[in-house]
Structures are given as C-alpha cells and as structure tokens.
Design an enzyme around this catalytic site. Sequence first.
Site, PDB file in Angstrom:
ATOM      1  N   GLN A  73      -6.689  -3.655  -9.436  1.00 27.46           N
ATOM      2  CA  GLN A  73      -5.557  -3.487 -10.345  1.00 27.46           C
ATOM      3  C   GLN A  73      -5.100  -4.795 -10.986  1.00 27.46           C
ATOM      4  O   GLN A  73      -4.449  -4.784 -12.018  1.00 27.46           O
ATOM      5  CB  GLN A  73      -4.390  -2.820  -9.596  1.00 27.46           C
ATOM      6  CG  GLN A  73      -4.758  -1.425  -9.116  1.00 27.46           C
ATOM      7  CD  GLN A  73      -3.612  -0.722  -8.414  1.00 27.46           C
ATOM      8  OE1 GLN A  73      -3.437  -0.873  -7.207  1.00 27.46           O
ATOM      9  NE2 GLN A  73      -2.821   0.039  -9.140  1.00 27.46           N
ATOM     10  N   ARG A 130       0.993  -8.691   0.317  1.00 24.54           N
ATOM     11  CA  ARG A 130      -0.110  -7.776   0.610  1.00 24.54           C
ATOM     12  C   ARG A 130      -1.044  -7.710  -0.594  1.00 24.54           C
ATOM     13  O   ARG A 130      -0.616  -7.351  -1.695  1.00 24.54           O
ATOM     14  CB  ARG A 130       0.444  -6.375   0.915  1.00 24.54           C
ATOM     15  CG  ARG A 130      -0.656  -5.375   1.090  1.00 24.54           C
ATOM     16  CD  ARG A 130      -0.190  -3.956   1.400  1.00 24.54           C
ATOM     17  NE  ARG A 130      -1.383  -3.137   1.503  1.00 24.54           N
ATOM     18  CZ  ARG A 130      -1.539  -1.943   0.958  1.00 24.54           C
ATOM     19  NH1 ARG A 130      -0.545  -1.357   0.329  1.00 24.54           N
ATOM     20  NH2 ARG A 130      -2.682  -1.296   1.074  1.00 24.54           N
ATOM     21  N   ASN A 363       2.494   4.156   3.077  1.00 21.93           N
ATOM     22  CA  ASN A 363       2.835   4.116   1.650  1.00 21.93           C
ATOM     23  C   ASN A 363       3.628   5.366   1.326  1.00 21.93           C
ATOM     24  O   ASN A 363       3.184   6.486   1.629  1.00 21.93           O
ATOM     25  CB  ASN A 363       1.583   4.111   0.773  1.00 21.93           C
ATOM     26  CG  ASN A 363       0.838   2.791   0.828  1.00 21.93           C
ATOM     27  OD1 ASN A 363       1.280   1.846   1.472  1.00 21.93           O
ATOM     28  ND2 ASN A 363      -0.284   2.725   0.159  1.00 21.93           N
ATOM     29  N   TRP A 483      -4.766   2.720 -12.278  1.00 18.42           N
ATOM     30  CA  TRP A 483      -5.841   3.693 -12.074  1.00 18.42           C
ATOM     31  C   TRP A 483      -6.043   4.616 -13.275  1.00 18.42           C
ATOM     32  O   TRP A 483      -6.138   4.122 -14.406  1.00 18.42           O
ATOM     33  CB  TRP A 483      -5.599   4.456 -10.758  1.00 18.42           C
ATOM     34  CG  TRP A 483      -5.346   3.531  -9.599  1.00 18.42           C
ATOM     35  CD1 TRP A 483      -4.180   3.360  -8.919  1.00 18.42           C
ATOM     36  CD2 TRP A 483      -6.272   2.587  -8.999  1.00 18.42           C
ATOM     37  NE1 TRP A 483      -4.318   2.402  -7.937  1.00 18.42           N
ATOM     38  CE2 TRP A 483      -5.582   1.917  -7.948  1.00 18.42           C
ATOM     39  CE3 TRP A 483      -7.607   2.252  -9.217  1.00 18.42           C
ATOM     40  CZ2 TRP A 483      -6.189   0.945  -7.143  1.00 18.42           C
ATOM     41  CZ3 TRP A 483      -8.202   1.284  -8.417  1.00 18.42           C
ATOM     42  CH2 TRP A 483      -7.501   0.657  -7.410  1.00 18.42           C
TER      43      TRP A 483
HETATM   44  C1  BGC Z   1      -1.767   3.068  -4.480  1.00 18.66           C
HETATM   45  C2  BGC Z   1      -1.552   2.015  -5.526  1.00 18.66           C
HETATM   46  C3  BGC Z   1      -0.961   2.658  -6.760  1.00 18.66           C
HETATM   47  C4  BGC Z   1       0.370   3.255  -6.393  1.00 18.66           C
HETATM   48  C5  BGC Z   1       1.128   3.904  -7.534  1.00 18.66           C
HETATM   49  C6  BGC Z   1      -0.642   4.029  -4.346  1.00 18.66           C
HETATM   50  O1  BGC Z   1      -1.156   5.294  -4.098  1.00 18.66           O
HETATM   51  O2  BGC Z   1      -2.127   2.491  -3.257  1.00 18.66           O
HETATM   52  O3  BGC Z   1      -2.770   1.371  -5.790  1.00 18.66           O
HETATM   53  O4  BGC Z   1      -0.861   1.789  -7.842  1.00 18.66           O
HETATM   54  O5  BGC Z   1       0.179   4.241  -5.427  1.00 18.66           O
HETATM   55  O6  BGC Z   1       0.461   5.022  -8.025  1.00 18.66           O
END
Ligand code: BGC
Length: 601
Positions: A73, A130, A363, A483
Amino acid sequence: MDFFEWLNGYEPRFGLHEVDFNDPNRPRTPRRSAVYYAEIIRNNGIPLPKEDEFLYGEFPKNFCWSVATAAYQIEGAWRADGKGLSIWDKYTHTPLKISNDDNGDVACDSYHKIEEDVEMLKRLKVSHYRFSISWSRVLPDGTTRYVNEMGLNYYERLIDALLAANITPQVTLYHWDLPQALQDVGGWENDTIVQRFKEYAELLFQRLGDKVKFWITLNEPYNTAYLGYGFGTAAPGISVRPGRAPYVVGHNLIKAHAEAWHLYNETYRAKQGGLISITINSDWAEPRNPHKQEDFDAARQYLQFLIGWFAHPIFKNGDYNEVMKTRIRERSLAQGLSSSRLPEFTESEKQRIKGTYDYFGLNHYTTVLTYKYEYSTGILSYDADRGVASVTDRSWLNSGSFWLKVTPFGFRKLLRWIKEEYNNPPIYVTENGISERGAIDFNDTWRIHYHRNYINEALKAVLLDGVDLRGYAAWTLMDNFEWAVGFDERFGFYHVNYTDPTLPRLPKASASYYSQIISCNGFPDPAMGPHPCLETELEGNHVLTISYCFLMNSDTRHHTRTGWQRALSGIRFNITQCRNSTVCAFCSFWNWSTGPGTYFI
Ligand code: BGC
C-alpha cells in the site's frame, strides 16, 4: 403491527410488530423499533444510555501507541533493486480489477522515503510503528534460493531509523502480497506454501530478529482466504471454487502461522526475546432484532465464520469451531458429497496449532446487524455455508467506504467477547480507522470523531470490563493504495499529494488529535483542571490551508496585524506581501490547532 395496507395489500409493513400472515395464528413479534419505542415511552424521552457516556481516564502504563501500514500500500518501487513480482503487482496490472486502474507501482514511494516516513511517526509521538515486509522484495521468487540483499537492506535501514527515533517496530510478515512465483504453483491452495512461509519467516528472524521484538505472522487470513480465493475481489482474484478454495487456503494459512510460531518459539525466542502472533480481523455482529432468537443465532454464526474461523483453532483447541464444522458438513452432505468441504486437522496438527499465540492481534473497523438467510442447497460457497445476511442501521454515520459505518459501541463489545471467548488473552489492536473520499479536506473532523469514540470504547473495555488490552494501532499513517478501490478511499492521518512527483505528506487535523491522545495516554478528566498533555501540539511545521484570500482596502480591515499574528503564533505564513502597503489580504482558512477562522491582515 403489520396489517392490510389498502390497495397494496400486505406488502408494505408499517408495524412496530411483525405479523406472520402465513401462520393461521397470526403470531406477532416485536421489531427492534418496538423495543426502542417502548424505551422512549418508559424514559419519557431519549436519555443517553449509561454505556454511551464518555469515560475520562488513562490507559495502563506502557500502553503501546502505534500506527499501521502495509508494504504494497505504501512502498511503490515495484521493480526496484531486484524485487520480484507479487500477486498484487499482477492483479493491479490486470484491467478493470482496481478503481481507475490504479496500482501500487509508486504508491507513497516509501521505499525511497524512510526519512519522511519516520519524521511523520516522530511528530505523531507513537511508541510503535506497524509495517509489513514485502516477501517478493526479499525473496524474489518466494524461496530462499536467492535472497535479495538490496530489498532486505531497505527494511534494515527502516528498522534502524525507527530504533534511533525510539519507535518500536511491529513487523507483519505477510500482508497479502504473495510472490507471484508461488502463486504460479497454486499459492495458498498448495500446501507446500507452509514450508515456504516457514523458510521466509526464518530468514527474517535471523536477519532482523535482533532488532525486531514484535512479529505478526499473517494479517487478516480471512481476507486472503475469502476475498483472494473465494470472492475474488483481492489478489490473486480466484472465484471459481467459492465453496472449497477459501477453506483450503484458510487451512494452509493456519498451519503456516503455527509453523512460524513454533520456529520462533523453539529457536529464536530464547535469544531474541520477542513476541509473535497473528492478526485476525472482525466486525462486531449484533442481531438485527435483539428480541429474535434466530437473529441472535445469526450473529453468533457470523462471528464464528469470521473471527472464529482462525481464532478458534489457534486460541482454543487446535480445531475449527462447532458452528463451522456442523454447518459446512451438513450442507456438503446435502449436496451429495461424501465428506465436508471444510478440511480436517489431524490430531497431531491440532496439538501443533493450539496455543500458537503470544497475544491476540485484532483489526476492527465496524459493526453489522445480522439475520438468518437460507441459501438453496445447491449453492457451494462460504456465504451459503454461513447462512447469514447483514444490514446496517441507517442512523449510523458513513465513511468513505461502503462497508464501514461508525459504530464505536461494537468495538467494546468485540473486545469483551474476545476476552470471554478466548480466555482473556493479551490483546493488541493492530488496525482501526476510517476513510474519506472526494476532495481533500484537512479538517477531517470525522476521523477525530472516530478515533475519539473508538479509543474511548477501548478504554471502557480496559477500565470497566477488565480486557487485557496492551496496545492500539490506528490505520493508517498516510493516505495510500487502498486495494481494490485504489487511491479513492483515504484512511491516512497524513495526506499524500499524488499530483506532486515528490509525494509530499501533509498532516490532517486528526494527526494532531491522535498525537494528543498519545501524549495523554487517554483522556484526562477536564474536572481535574487543565492537563499539560492537552497543550502539546504536533511538532514541526504546521499546515495552514487557505481556502480563499481577497485583496481589500485598508479601511475595511477589522483587526490589526498584531492581533492576527498573535492568533496565528507558531504557524508559518508569509505575510511580506502586506508590509508597507495599504492594501492587505483577507483570508479565511482552517488553522488546524485553533479551528476555522477568518483573519484580516
Ligand atoms: C487491511 C488494510 C486495509 C484496511 C482498510 C484492513 O482490512 O489490513 O490493508 O487498508 O483494512 O480497508
């Protein structure tokens, strides 16, 4: 309740209570709205629920404050210094896969901007950073046959720069960018990947492990398995075996993680003394109707198919959860197959997987409302196996991403759920953040609002629910390649101006706000008087975004220049144009430490 709506019959439903017209007994079920309305009546109004009250207080001492990024990214330099291609290089160069056909060839060019990136981190005052390593930058064909020293050197320099700034690196081994050469032999569907991943991990432990003390094996295995090999909206973009490939991939991901953990645990932990675990993503799921058992079951199914898919084997007993095992087996058998499409772990594999964690990496972004949805038997897919549909509440605030609604309450609930479900593991939040779209506005009040409320819910989880939360990483340091939506959605504290070839990074208002939360280690109670941490400002140059400036006549000015200068103290702005002149400027702008303002020079 629902009723006969004149010319439209029973179609439009107005009821606070649902009536089942197919049942001769006409059973009535209260909807979510009925319960809500009853509450309004009982309270004779809408008082703020206790759990929604803002909580003042601090996080535990030594709490880790971090911000996160991922190699593909931000790094760019897609073919520099011997880097091999990854599945994301290939996927983004395939027409129509990404919004505007954007790609990460250059992205934020972080490969050439270590100094700028570390400078931003220093200004934010984070204690941790990170980032992820691009496997194909280090091992161009994915195997240890050839180590690309130049690629590895980038990470060595980055880590050294971080340590020199007293920032602890949190390194993700795999954030979705598999070497294309490994994809060419089946990628995560081929179980030889387990050994390849272990060898890659070993190289990094050997070469970086004396300086890196916090490892994350995999980022969001769910997305690799489901979006990459089921739904196909992420690289490698496979969607032809949606009822099998995600499970095979998930199986290999779990084994690869376990092998890397054991390797570290047995060979490197004693001398390097770090932590290693996995980052799992999850929404929070609420029943659409909290008074309907079916919707409750749907929420449970949703969570077990998402977080539980990976967390249950690793954090519980080495095996998949019963919800997944039962549903997938039953549907597989009904489809005439002789066994479940969900692969099975052998007993020794279960022993090897169970407990391979040092912390729970989480996350989290949003919440959904779930209800049961029965797919016809013939459909072979993860979605159909899960048997759940989801909606969101219209009153929830939007973001720049269709899937992300602002729902801070879900964060606390999910943290508490993890505590209860997985026996109170230490938790590090490794991502949490919000996006925007459209024209850049440095006054990103929505991001301030999001982090303020989400971090406050995390504080409640710690202080009120006893969740063992050790750290929080915001997503993300700067706007970057998001992405499948390319550069359209921006999650950064810093804006990156892609139209300028030097890719300058400029802080949004939220950068200052986040650094204040860090300085305060939470939210000091205003009742205790002004706290010095609230006065700290983001160090370095300030950004003054001038929205408009008019030239005007001196007799229309309202403030003296001294007054203006005082208001802007600490802000760099060139006013030479005005000196010795009767014609001055009238400026309206956003000053991100004092808010919006209009100043007359
Ligand atoms: C991912 C990131 C992404 C973010 C926002 C997460 O699922 O690890 O790479 O940019 O969400 O969509």
